[in-house]
Design an enzyme around this catalytic site. Structure first.
Site, mmCIF file in Angstrom:
data_model
loop_
_atom_site.group_PDB
_atom_site.id
_atom_site.type_symbol
_atom_site.label_atom_id
_atom_site.label_comp_id
_atom_site.label_asym_id
_atom_site.label_seq_id
_atom_site.Cartn_x
_atom_site.Cartn_y
_atom_site.Cartn_z
ATOM 1 N N ARG A 1 0.826 -1.219 0.000
ATOM 2 C CA ARG A 1 0.000 0.000 0.000
ATOM 3 C C ARG A 1 0.854 1.260 0.000
ATOM 4 O O ARG A 1 0.516 2.246 -0.668
ATOM 5 C CB ARG A 1 -0.955 -0.026 1.197
ATOM 6 C CG ARG A 1 -2.007 1.058 1.112
ATOM 7 C CD ARG A 1 -3.096 0.875 2.140
ATOM 8 N NE ARG A 1 -2.602 1.003 3.496
ATOM 9 C CZ ARG A 1 -3.326 0.741 4.580
ATOM 10 N NH1 ARG A 1 -4.570 0.317 4.462
ATOM 11 N NH2 ARG A 1 -2.822 0.894 5.781
ATOM 12 N N LYS B 1 -2.536 6.858 1.600
ATOM 13 C CA LYS B 1 -2.416 7.174 3.022
ATOM 14 C C LYS B 1 -1.434 8.339 3.145
ATOM 15 O O LYS B 1 -0.244 8.156 3.419
ATOM 16 C CB LYS B 1 -1.947 5.929 3.782
ATOM 17 C CG LYS B 1 -2.275 5.986 5.257
ATOM 18 C CD LYS B 1 -2.270 4.609 5.873
ATOM 19 C CE LYS B 1 -2.332 4.646 7.373
ATOM 20 N NZ LYS B 1 -3.530 5.247 7.952
ATOM 21 N N GLU C 1 -15.869 6.750 3.983
ATOM 22 C CA GLU C 1 -14.884 6.481 5.029
ATOM 23 C C GLU C 1 -15.486 6.799 6.400
ATOM 24 O O GLU C 1 -16.383 7.647 6.505
ATOM 25 C CB GLU C 1 -13.653 7.355 4.759
ATOM 26 C CG GLU C 1 -12.392 6.953 5.454
ATOM 27 C CD GLU C 1 -11.766 5.667 4.919
ATOM 28 O OE1 GLU C 1 -12.344 4.587 5.148
ATOM 29 O OE2 GLU C 1 -10.697 5.751 4.302
HETATM 30 N N1 PLP Z 1 -9.158 4.522 6.495
HETATM 31 C C1 PLP Z 1 -8.339 5.460 6.970
HETATM 32 C C2 PLP Z 1 -8.575 6.865 6.584
HETATM 33 C C3 PLP Z 1 -7.277 5.103 7.808
HETATM 34 O O1 PLP Z 1 -6.459 6.025 8.291
HETATM 35 C C4 PLP Z 1 -7.107 3.757 8.152
HETATM 36 C C5 PLP Z 1 -5.995 3.344 8.990
HETATM 37 O O2 PLP Z 1 -4.989 2.906 8.530
HETATM 38 C C6 PLP Z 1 -8.000 2.814 7.638
HETATM 39 C C7 PLP Z 1 -9.011 3.226 6.820
HETATM 40 C C8 PLP Z 1 -7.876 1.370 7.977
HETATM 41 O O3 PLP Z 1 -6.839 0.761 7.281
HETATM 42 P P1 PLP Z 1 -6.061 -0.463 7.896
HETATM 43 O O4 PLP Z 1 -7.065 -1.468 8.252
HETATM 44 O O5 PLP Z 1 -5.173 -0.916 6.808
HETATM 45 O O6 PLP Z 1 -5.313 0.050 9.065
HETATM 46 C C1 COI Z 2 -4.264 3.295 11.513
HETATM 47 O O1 COI Z 2 -5.283 2.702 11.837
HETATM 48 O O2 COI Z 2 -3.161 2.722 11.444
HETATM 49 C C2 COI Z 2 -4.294 4.711 11.178
HETATM 50 O O3 COI Z 2 -3.375 5.149 10.538
HETATM 51 C C3 COI Z 2 -5.423 5.502 11.629
HETATM 52 C C4 COI Z 2 -5.094 6.744 12.369
HETATM 53 C C5 COI Z 2 -4.431 6.554 13.686
HETATM 54 C C6 COI Z 2 -4.501 7.808 11.543
#
Ligand code: PLP
Ligand code: COI
Length: 346
Positions: free
Chosen positions: A81, A184, A220
């Site tokens: 990612r 991200k 989101e």
């Molecule tokens: N959406 C956003 C905006 C986030 O910051 C995160 C955190 O990483 C997620 C979704 C969830 O992604 P993940 O499950 O890969 O941590």
């Molecule tokens: C995560 O879940 O890892 C995120 O980056 C979300 C947040 C703390 C920015």
């Protein structure tokens, strides 16, 4: 183990650890990995990360299991990612092997900060890449730094695995329809801060954003993805403006394993009226169960939990995910990287 930390009471915040690791891309190549004890960076005041938002990051976790082993969850997916985020923001992609080597090094060097199994806490790994080159004209940097820092954390929302309320607002968008929502990058979080703070001020955990084009579909959920349970099915938004969550991807696989039907599709706001459970899902949020969702513009309240407790499907998925990450259940999908046992493949 660091004896002075009250592990079970850790918030989701920055707790200083011993080391971080860094690597710089200069003259067309990545240099040597540096181990640092400093928690500051010395960068040019005209660096592109400071002026033009060339900053991307990741979030993943390491868990100390009941068996004492340290497992890093789905590191390969984060490596992939951050590559897509780099491409999205015209930054230098980090080779996957370098990404994984540096994450493993950062965890190993800070082993004493990996919380004990019983605490329910984990070590949050935060890799970040920044553009270093000084630019006043808007143009990508040619030099970059990749840093991996770690910090022990507790639950993201203070309720932990307890229900809390969310709101819908049409007053702000997190990202533009064909913008950077899938990446991200720090800019997305800056853009969502006003909406988030307004929601917190009204007592909500986060904003459940709507699609930025038509404002008809769920999108989101604050710093997390969203799922709901409708007619026994796990439903989650398909959208170009959300971050492809690794937690969501994992829960969808667990649903398949458990025989729970999954639908990843556009979800109309009004469908919430027919949902019986919902949660915000992500590395930080894990699966944070939702109580009410208040639509601030229409005045409607959608009730996701009638008894103030997490629903059965949310609970089952949360328990199963944790069982895999803490090594209590067989890791049939090969999601864990076990420190001192597994090797990093290119
Ligand atoms: N959406 C956003 C905006 C986030 O910051 C995160 C955190 O990483 C997620 C979704 C969830 O992604 P993940 O499950 O890969 O941590
Ligand atoms: C995560 O879940 O890892 C995120 O980056 C979300 C947040 C703390 C920015």
């Amino acid at each position: 183990m660091n004896e002075n930390i009250n592990w079970a009471a850790l918030p989701f915040g920055y707790y200083p650890t011993d080391f971080n690791v860094r690597c710089t891309f200069r003259d067309g190549k990545w240099g040597d990995i540096e181990v640092s004890q400093s928690d500051t960076l010395n960068i040019h005041m005209a660096a592109t990360c400071l002026h033009y938002g060339q900053e991307i990051f990741e979030g993943l976790k390491a868990f100390r299991g009941k068996d004492g082993k340290i497992r890093i969850f789905r590191m390969d997916e984060n490596a992939r990612r951050i590559r897509r985020s780099a491409e999205g923001l015209m930054m230098e992609p980090i080779p996957e092997k370098l990404f994984k080597m540096m994450c493993v090094m950062a965890v190993k060097l800070n082993n004493r900060f990996v919380p004990p199994y019983e605490s329910g806490a984990s070590l949050y790994i935060r890799p970040l890449e920044i553009g270093l080159s000084p630019r006043i004209g808007v143009k990508p940097a040619s030099e970059y730094m990749f840093v991996v820092m770690v910090t022990p954390v507790g639950p993201y929302f203070k309720q932990g695995f307890g229900v809390s309320n969310y709101c819908i607002t049409r007053a702000h968008d997190r990202v533009a329809p064909k913008g950077t929502g899938q990446f991200k990058c720090g800019g997305n979080y800056a853009a969502a801060m006003r909406a988030g703070e307004e929601a917190h001020g009204k007592g909500y955990s986060a904003v459940l954003f709507l699609d930025p084009l038509e404002k008809k579909y769920l999108d989101e959920c604050g710093p997390a993805n969203f799922f709901a349970v409708k007619d026994g099915k796990y439903i989650t938004p398909a959208s170009d403006s959300i971050l492809p969550s690794i937690t969501n991807m994992s829960l969808m696989t667990l649903c398949e394993d458990l025989g729970i039907p999954v639908e990843r599709r556009h979800i109309l706001v009004e469908e919430l009226a027919d949902c019986s459970e919902a949660a915000a899902i992500g590395t930080a949020a894990v699966a944070s169960p939702i109580g009410n969702i208040d639509d601030l513009d229409t005045g409607k309240t959608y009730v996701m939990s009638h008894d103030g407790k997490p629903g059965p499907i949310t609970t089952m998925l949360y328990d199963k995910l944790n069982a895999i990450r803490y090594g209590l259940e067989e890791d049939v999908h090969g999601w864990n990287f076990i420190l001192d046992e597994d090797r990093i493949e290119p």
